[in-house]
Scaffold this motif. Sequence first.
Motif, PDB file in Angstrom:
ATOM      1  N   ARG A 198       0.836  -1.202   0.000  1.00 29.36           N
ATOM      2  CA  ARG A 198       0.000   0.000   0.000  1.00 29.36           C
ATOM      3  C   ARG A 198       0.873   1.255   0.000  1.00 29.36           C
ATOM      4  N   CYS A 199       1.921   1.265   0.822  1.00 27.50           N
ATOM      5  CA  CYS A 199       2.825   2.422   0.847  1.00 27.50           C
ATOM      6  C   CYS A 199       3.507   2.641  -0.497  1.00 27.50           C
ATOM      7  N   LEU A 200       3.765   1.563  -1.229  1.00 25.37           N
ATOM      8  CA  LEU A 200       4.399   1.669  -2.534  1.00 25.37           C
ATOM      9  C   LEU A 200       3.405   2.009  -3.637  1.00 25.37           C
ATOM     10  N   GLY A 201       2.131   2.184  -3.285  1.00 24.25           N
ATOM     11  CA  GLY A 201       1.156   2.685  -4.232  1.00 24.25           C
ATOM     12  C   GLY A 201       0.074   1.728  -4.660  1.00 24.25           C
ATOM     13  N   ALA A 202       0.143   0.465  -4.237  1.00 28.28           N
ATOM     14  CA  ALA A 202      -0.894  -0.489  -4.621  1.00 28.28           C
ATOM     15  C   ALA A 202      -2.203  -0.151  -3.919  1.00 28.28           C
ATOM     16  N   ALA A 206      -3.122   6.789   5.122  1.00 25.58           N
ATOM     17  CA  ALA A 206      -1.856   7.277   5.687  1.00 25.58           C
ATOM     18  C   ALA A 206      -0.687   6.355   5.383  1.00 25.58           C
ATOM     19  N   LEU A 207      -0.949   5.232   4.748  1.00 21.64           N
ATOM     20  CA  LEU A 207       0.126   4.330   4.349  1.00 21.64           C
ATOM     21  C   LEU A 207       0.717   4.819   3.030  1.00 21.64           C
ATOM     22  N   THR A 208       1.750   5.643   3.120  1.00 21.04           N
ATOM     23  CA  THR A 208       2.401   6.224   1.948  1.00 21.04           C
ATOM     24  C   THR A 208       3.896   5.939   2.002  1.00 21.04           C
ATOM     25  N   SER A 209       4.571   6.248   0.917  1.00 21.01           N
ATOM     26  CA  SER A 209       6.005   5.936   0.809  1.00 21.01           C
ATOM     27  C   SER A 209       6.849   6.697   1.817  1.00 21.01           C
ATOM     28  N   GLU A 210       6.304   7.744   2.426  1.00 21.10           N
ATOM     29  CA  GLU A 210       7.066   8.488   3.437  1.00 21.10           C
ATOM     30  C   GLU A 210       7.385   7.641   4.663  1.00 21.10           C
ATOM     31  N   LEU A 211       6.669   6.541   4.841  1.00 23.54           N
ATOM     32  CA  LEU A 211       6.907   5.668   5.991  1.00 23.54           C
ATOM     33  C   LEU A 211       7.955   4.594   5.716  1.00 23.54           C
ATOM     34  N   LEU A 212       8.476   4.537   4.498  1.00 23.23           N
ATOM     35  CA  LEU A 212       9.350   3.444   4.119  1.00 23.23           C
ATOM     36  C   LEU A 212      10.821   3.816   4.181  1.00 23.23           C
ATOM     37  N   TRP A 213      11.613   2.833   4.522  1.00 25.33           N
ATOM     38  CA  TRP A 213      13.059   2.867   4.303  1.00 25.33           C
ATOM     39  C   TRP A 213      13.322   1.837   3.222  1.00 25.33           C
ATOM     40  N   ASN A 214      13.823   2.287   2.084  1.00 31.00           N
ATOM     41  CA  ASN A 214      13.880   1.460   0.891  1.00 31.00           C
ATOM     42  C   ASN A 214      15.306   1.024   0.621  1.00 31.00           C
ATOM     43  N   ALA A 215      15.527  -0.282   0.653  1.00 26.83           N
ATOM     44  CA  ALA A 215      16.869  -0.804   0.427  1.00 26.83           C
ATOM     45  C   ALA A 215      17.049  -1.410  -0.956  1.00 26.83           C
ATOM     46  N   GLY A 216      16.068  -1.308  -1.823  1.00 25.00           N
ATOM     47  CA  GLY A 216      16.270  -1.893  -3.136  1.00 25.00           C
ATOM     48  C   GLY A 216      15.051  -1.957  -4.028  1.00 25.00           C
ATOM     49  N   ILE A 217      13.868  -1.738  -3.491  1.00 25.03           N
ATOM     50  CA  ILE A 217      12.658  -1.793  -4.309  1.00 25.03           C
ATOM     51  C   ILE A 217      12.244  -0.371  -4.660  1.00 25.03           C
ATOM     52  N   PRO A 218      12.109  -0.051  -5.945  1.00 24.95           N
ATOM     53  CA  PRO A 218      11.738   1.323  -6.309  1.00 24.95           C
ATOM     54  C   PRO A 218      10.346   1.675  -5.838  1.00 24.95           C
ATOM     55  N   ALA A 219      10.192   2.918  -5.440  1.00 25.99           N
ATOM     56  CA  ALA A 219       8.891   3.412  -4.986  1.00 25.99           C
ATOM     57  C   ALA A 219       8.302   4.321  -6.046  1.00 25.99           C
ATOM     58  N   ALA A 220       7.005   4.278  -6.169  1.00 25.13           N
ATOM     59  CA  ALA A 220       6.327   5.211  -7.062  1.00 25.13           C
ATOM     60  C   ALA A 220       6.343   6.600  -6.440  1.00 25.13           C
TER      61      ALA A 220
END
Length: 396
Positions: free
Chosen positions: A323-327, A373-387
């Motif tokens: 969901r945070c990644l946009g799904a 409120a589940l958006t990419s701002e909550l993620l720490w991304n180690a390799g998967i691209p975010a929208a």
Amino acid sequence: MARLDRTFVLDDFEALAKRRLPGPIFDFYAGGADDEHTLALNRNAFRQVGWSPRVLAGGASPDASTLLLGRAVAMPVAVAPMGAVGYGCLDGDRAIARAAAQAGIPYILSTTATTTIEAIGEASAGAKWFQLYPLRQRDHMWRLLARALAAGFEALVVTVDVPVGGKRERDLRNDCAMPFRFTARNVAAFAARPRWALGMLRHGVPAMANLAGLDPAGARGSTLAPSVGAEFDPAFDWSGLAEIRRRWPGPLLVKGVLRPDDALRALRAGCDGLVVSNHGGRQLETGVPALAALAAVLRAVGDKAQVFLDGGVRRGADVAKARCLGAAGVLVGRPLLFGACVAGQAGAARVLDILHDELIRTMRLCGAANAAALTSELLWNAGIPAAPSNGQPPPT
């Protein structure tokens, strides 16, 4: 009956099902194509995404509900379409459909289910979608659409990534190559699970109920789902999808898209949504993990369609990450199948309870008060691209 109160994670059900099912049946459900790298990649992709949580955000009771294809659901999850469920749980399709309705999420019935469209329509008052494989016999395919519409199915999910079945080597080693034949190897495996074998003897070997009326090789009860690949149309193309669009009046999703250019063509064909999926690692080996393909598809379609993710979801945190990644939501399959194999509807319901509990716990720990409120701002991304994210929820 398994002690469901001693199941704590979705993987518990796979372990329990392995002990209950004959080896060839379990391998048919659990396996992937070739060396099964794609099967593993789907799950590993989620491990490459971590959290950067907010603290002191308030909201002691997060709300995971959202809209999927315009319908309110309890969490951003739908039951993935699964064929041949009856080989592991004789009434498994209905059991999973009822558990989904109880949990307030959509259930997707497979073309290759062992229960008819009409039986699921009667068994479940919840949201129901029908998954369609393009068939060589077009008249039969059009009849399936009419039946699904009459039975109250709200959306159609067209699977487009099976022009030929993947090379599933576990099935070959277990003598589950099609056409199915009983051999010393698989008969011995069936006999080793007497409860399962007695159930088959008492009730008969399940058939692919919605394929009745096709060539007998496609619907015979002594076959498993890969056998009906012979009935799928390898020549099905974009014009065929456009014809389905003309005939189906409700929401239409295309499942099996991994490329942004294909996503755009699907939208031009009139589709309302997409399912980013590599068929659970069961088709093309070393195909891109579904989660890794998500961002490019989302960038291509923007807010023109809801995009779902299918593949590798085993935790409530995975639902939140997608969901945070946009799904808009995710599809979950194998854990529910294993849950039904272990304890019928109660097992499938326990799977969904665990998933929901983990999702709510993740939202609390990340400071997300609701699904929006589940958006990419909550993620720490180690390799998967975010929208790209502007903090807005996926389209509804």
